[in-house]
Scaffold this motif. Sequence first.
Motif, PDB file in Angstrom:
ATOM      1  N   GLY A   1      -7.203  -6.118   2.085  1.00  0.00           N
ATOM      2  CA  GLY A   1      -6.639  -4.853   2.555  1.00  0.00           C
ATOM      3  C   GLY A   1      -5.419  -5.019   3.438  1.00  0.00           C
TER       4      GLY A   1
ATOM      5  N   HIS B   1     -13.062  -6.347  -2.428  1.00  0.00           N
ATOM      6  CA  HIS B   1     -12.011  -5.801  -1.580  1.00  0.00           C
ATOM      7  C   HIS B   1     -12.622  -5.312  -0.274  1.00  0.00           C
ATOM      8  CE1 HIS B   1      -9.984  -2.286   0.165  1.00  0.00           C
ATOM      9  NE2 HIS B   1      -8.870  -2.913  -0.156  1.00  0.00           N
TER      10      HIS B   1
ATOM     11  N   GLY C   1       0.784  -1.743   4.276  1.00  0.00           N
ATOM     12  CA  GLY C   1       1.582  -0.544   3.990  1.00  0.00           C
ATOM     13  C   GLY C   1       2.510  -0.292   5.160  1.00  0.00           C
ATOM     14  N   ARG C   2       1.877   0.095   6.285  1.00  0.00           N
ATOM     15  CA  ARG C   2       2.627   0.457   7.484  1.00  0.00           C
ATOM     16  C   ARG C   2       3.615  -0.636   7.910  1.00  0.00           C
ATOM     17  NH1 ARG C   2       0.399   3.923  11.406  1.00  0.00           N
ATOM     18  NH2 ARG C   2      -1.660   3.455  10.594  1.00  0.00           N
TER      19      ARG C   2
ATOM     20  N   GLU D   1      -2.938  -5.947   1.404  1.00  0.00           N
ATOM     21  CA  GLU D   1      -2.337  -4.638   1.102  1.00  0.00           C
ATOM     22  C   GLU D   1      -1.645  -4.014   2.305  1.00  0.00           C
ATOM     23  OE1 GLU D   1      -5.656  -3.105  -2.128  1.00  0.00           O
ATOM     24  OE2 GLU D   1      -5.921  -2.630  -0.014  1.00  0.00           O
TER      25      GLU D   1
ATOM     26  N   ALA E   1       0.871  -1.194   0.000  1.00  0.00           N
ATOM     27  CA  ALA E   1       0.000   0.000   0.000  1.00  0.00           C
ATOM     28  C   ALA E   1       0.899   1.232   0.000  1.00  0.00           C
ATOM     29  CB  ALA E   1      -0.911  -0.007   1.225  1.00  0.00           C
TER      30      ALA E   1
ATOM     31  N   TYR F   1      -3.226  12.627  15.204  1.00  0.00           N
ATOM     32  CA  TYR F   1      -3.784  11.478  15.945  1.00  0.00           C
ATOM     33  C   TYR F   1      -3.227  11.333  17.365  1.00  0.00           C
ATOM     34  CZ  TYR F   1      -3.502  10.120  10.939  1.00  0.00           C
ATOM     35  OH  TYR F   1      -3.502  10.094   9.573  1.00  0.00           O
TER      36      TYR F   1
ATOM     37  N   ARG G   1     -15.322  -2.423  -3.668  1.00  0.00           N
ATOM     38  CA  ARG G   1     -14.962  -2.238  -2.257  1.00  0.00           C
ATOM     39  C   ARG G   1     -16.184  -2.454  -1.372  1.00  0.00           C
ATOM     40  NH1 ARG G   1     -10.862   1.750   0.848  1.00  0.00           N
ATOM     41  NH2 ARG G   1     -11.438   1.038   2.918  1.00  0.00           N
TER      42      ARG G   1
ATOM     43  N   HIS H   1      -6.982   2.386  -6.059  1.00  0.00           N
ATOM     44  CA  HIS H   1      -8.029   2.675  -5.089  1.00  0.00           C
ATOM     45  C   HIS H   1      -8.484   4.119  -5.151  1.00  0.00           C
ATOM     46  CE1 HIS H   1      -8.364  -0.826  -2.484  1.00  0.00           C
ATOM     47  NE2 HIS H   1      -7.093  -1.055  -2.695  1.00  0.00           N
TER      48      HIS H   1
ATOM     49  N   ASP I   1      -0.586  -1.049  -4.405  1.00  0.00           N
ATOM     50  CA  ASP I   1      -1.877  -0.370  -4.385  1.00  0.00           C
ATOM     51  C   ASP I   1      -1.562   1.114  -4.452  1.00  0.00           C
ATOM     52  OD1 ASP I   1      -3.403   1.357  -2.618  1.00  0.00           O
ATOM     53  OD2 ASP I   1      -3.492  -0.157  -1.055  1.00  0.00           O
TER      54      ASP I   1
ATOM     55  N   ARG J   1       1.801  13.272  12.538  1.00  0.00           N
ATOM     56  CA  ARG J   1       0.959  12.239  13.154  1.00  0.00           C
ATOM     57  C   ARG J   1       0.569  12.547  14.599  1.00  0.00           C
ATOM     58  NH1 ARG J   1       1.982   7.457  13.764  1.00  0.00           N
ATOM     59  NH2 ARG J   1      -0.032   6.578  13.204  1.00  0.00           N
TER      60      ARG J   1
ATOM     61  N   HIS K   1     -11.145  -3.382   3.650  1.00  0.00           N
ATOM     62  CA  HIS K   1     -10.019  -2.930   4.483  1.00  0.00           C
ATOM     63  C   HIS K   1     -10.631  -2.506   5.796  1.00  0.00           C
ATOM     64  CE1 HIS K   1      -6.351  -0.854   5.695  1.00  0.00           C
ATOM     65  NE2 HIS K   1      -7.099   0.196   5.980  1.00  0.00           N
TER      66      HIS K   1
ATOM     67  N   GLY L   1      -3.478  -3.128   7.234  1.00  0.00           N
ATOM     68  CA  GLY L   1      -3.865  -2.809   8.602  1.00  0.00           C
ATOM     69  C   GLY L   1      -3.034  -3.433   9.701  1.00  0.00           C
TER      70      GLY L   1
ATOM     71  N   SER M   1      -6.504   0.301  10.375  1.00  0.00           N
ATOM     72  CA  SER M   1      -5.045   0.354  10.332  1.00  0.00           C
ATOM     73  C   SER M   1      -4.481   0.253  11.743  1.00  0.00           C
ATOM     74  CB  SER M   1      -4.635   1.684   9.683  1.00  0.00           C
ATOM     75  OG  SER M   1      -3.323   1.624   9.211  1.00  0.00           O
ATOM     76  N   GLN M   2      -3.233  -0.186  11.845  1.00  0.00           N
ATOM     77  CA  GLN M   2      -2.555  -0.337  13.143  1.00  0.00           C
ATOM     78  C   GLN M   2      -3.352  -1.289  14.055  1.00  0.00           C
ATOM     79  OE1 GLN M   2       0.320   0.142  13.903  1.00  0.00           O
ATOM     80  NE2 GLN M   2       0.578   0.445  16.066  1.00  0.00           N
TER      81      GLN M   2
ATOM     82  N   MET N   1       3.049  12.024   4.351  1.00  0.00           N
ATOM     83  CA  MET N   1       2.108  13.060   4.796  1.00  0.00           C
ATOM     84  C   MET N   1       2.818  14.386   5.084  1.00  0.00           C
ATOM     85  SD  MET N   1      -0.933  11.249   6.919  1.00  0.00           S
ATOM     86  CE  MET N   1      -0.051  10.915   8.400  1.00  0.00           C
TER      87      MET N   1
HETATM   88  N1  LLP Z   1      -5.524  -0.665   1.766  1.00  0.00           N
HETATM   89  C1  LLP Z   1      -6.418   0.338   1.897  1.00  0.00           C
HETATM   90  C2  LLP Z   1      -7.599   0.355   1.064  1.00  0.00           C
HETATM   91  C3  LLP Z   1      -6.183   1.362   2.832  1.00  0.00           C
HETATM   92  O1  LLP Z   1      -7.079   2.334   2.963  1.00  0.00           O
HETATM   93  C4  LLP Z   1      -5.008   1.334   3.618  1.00  0.00           C
HETATM   94  C5  LLP Z   1      -4.719   2.407   4.560  1.00  0.00           C
HETATM   95  C6  LLP Z   1      -4.097   0.272   3.431  1.00  0.00           C
HETATM   96  C7  LLP Z   1      -4.398  -0.705   2.497  1.00  0.00           C
HETATM   97  C8  LLP Z   1      -2.805   0.163   4.199  1.00  0.00           C
HETATM   98  O2  LLP Z   1      -3.014   0.038   5.551  1.00  0.00           O
HETATM   99  P1  LLP Z   1      -1.778  -0.214   6.544  1.00  0.00           P
HETATM  100  O3  LLP Z   1      -1.262  -1.604   6.299  1.00  0.00           O
HETATM  101  O4  LLP Z   1      -0.744   0.805   6.217  1.00  0.00           O
HETATM  102  O5  LLP Z   1      -2.356  -0.028   7.883  1.00  0.00           O
HETATM  103  N2  LLP Z   1      -2.389   8.142   7.874  1.00  0.00           N
HETATM  104  C9  LLP Z   1      -2.757   7.141   8.873  1.00  0.00           C
HETATM  105  C10 LLP Z   1      -3.005   5.802   8.232  1.00  0.00           C
HETATM  106  C11 LLP Z   1      -4.086   5.828   7.192  1.00  0.00           C
HETATM  107  C12 LLP Z   1      -4.300   4.493   6.569  1.00  0.00           C
HETATM  108  C13 LLP Z   1      -5.243   4.611   5.427  1.00  0.00           C
HETATM  109  N3  LLP Z   1      -5.453   3.415   4.696  1.00  0.00           N
HETATM  110  C14 LLP Z   1      -1.647   7.060   9.918  1.00  0.00           C
HETATM  111  O6  LLP Z   1      -0.667   7.800   9.825  1.00  0.00           O
HETATM  112  O7  LLP Z   1      -1.747   6.289  10.870  1.00  0.00           O
END
Ligand code: LLP
Length: 442
Positions: free
Chosen positions: A247, A206, A296-297, A294, A65, A338, A156, A109, A86, A334, A208, A249, A211-212, A398
């Motif tokens: 997704g 799909h 990302g983090r 997906e 992601a 948050y 989605r 997306h 993604d 961040r 999601h 998270g 996150s975290q 960001m």
């Molecule tokens: N797929 C979709 C559709 C998503 O909306 C997201 C994150 C991911 C994958 C990736 O999620 P991850 O594995 O990174 O948790 N700016 C916020 C996080 C926003 C996440 C948005 N969507 C932060 O700094 O905590």
Amino acid sequence: MNTRTTLKINENGHLTIGGCDAVDLAKSFGTPLYVMDEQYIRDMCRVYRDVIANLYGGNGLVLYASKAFSCMAIYKIVEQEKVGVDVVSGGELYTAVKAGFPADKIYMHGNNKLHSELEYALACGVGTIVVDAYSELDVLDAMAAERGKIQDILLRINPGVEAHTHHFIQTAKTDSKFGFSVSDGTADKITVYALQKKHVRLRGYHCHIGSQIFEKESFRLAADKMMAFMAEMKQKYSFIADKLNLGGGYGIWYTEEDAKVSVPQYAQYLEAVIEEIKAKAKEYSLQEPFLLIEPGRSIVGEAGITLYTVGAIKEIPGVKKYVAVDGGMFDNPRYALYQAKYTALLANRAAEKATEVVSIAGKCCESGDIVCADVSLPKAETGDILAVLSTGAYNYSMASNYNRNLIPPVVLAKDGKAEYIVRPQSYDDLIRNDVIPPRLQS
Ligand code: LLP
């Protein structure tokens, strides 16, 4: 795997990352500076890829992601690790394409994709578009028709699982700008609508859930609900979804608070999901779908640190001590957004014990400009190099030029060497697009 395996302390008592001395990095590249550990990113791609290969016969694809951290080099790294991506905007797509990323492994997306973004996605040959609105389906169908092509899509869906870090809830009513709900029947309706379109091919779904997240059961539950929905669609409309994207998270380590609950066991998240999909496929007589995730983090978050130089130090008697650094909410918003928590240490005195609790303040003209509140540190002095850990995700991506501060460069560290993957901005970059209309020129 967690931050502590990528970071070490060398014989000089300095923090090291990817084999590079953080104090040397600060000297050579200046601060503030984002540093990314290449090996960590590659290892995380492999953790996920191996689970799919070993437990699911390779019938799936990990998508990075890229909103978590997007620049041309990262698309190269994940491509080399046989991971798809993604993207969520024309800009991310452009960056991936310019890096030579194969378009067929790109999933696009967005809850409100612009016409221009959809045009661009079709022109690039993006493999799959994850549709999130009726109007998007109409536009995409028409655009694909014009080009004489059939575009693969996923829809989605909101399975009614909301997860928040250490707990999750099942909701009947989902209030989200994303997706179509299973519980209120809108997911069913959009499926019917999509199946009528001639120039898009619905491949599956799909979701999601947040996150975290550390709670394995929330991922399992989402898989369960999605499989049940797919079974329902097969039964009602004879529609066989052959792709399921669950997704991202997966949570990462930011502070000891996270570590106490669980050092993330990334493979186990995916193992639970695969177990569930297999069981449900059997129960509902469905074929096992091609599985997409997906993260990302969790791929880039712990790979990154930010280095700052300590400047002004201010103690407000009986209240708190502020240690100001040369960065702030412009490189890491961040906390402002948050109240995010981080771990910080002095990179030049990394072995020293913490003796006080301070707040790390940024240099923006705003009281809320805090990088991390209440962190334990040895007594910091002006000129110390401060490292904030786990900043690889959603920091650079960001960042902004607020107060016309420069977005810090990014270096990639591996085997004791570091090089730019994002060069420093200059003041000229700040005024590059500024215009003084002639009537103001007197
Ligand atoms: N797929 C979709 C559709 C998503 O909306 C997201 C994150 C991911 C994958 C990736 O999620 P991850 O594995 O990174 O948790 N700016 C916020 C996080 C926003 C996440 C948005 N969507 C932060 O700094 O905590």
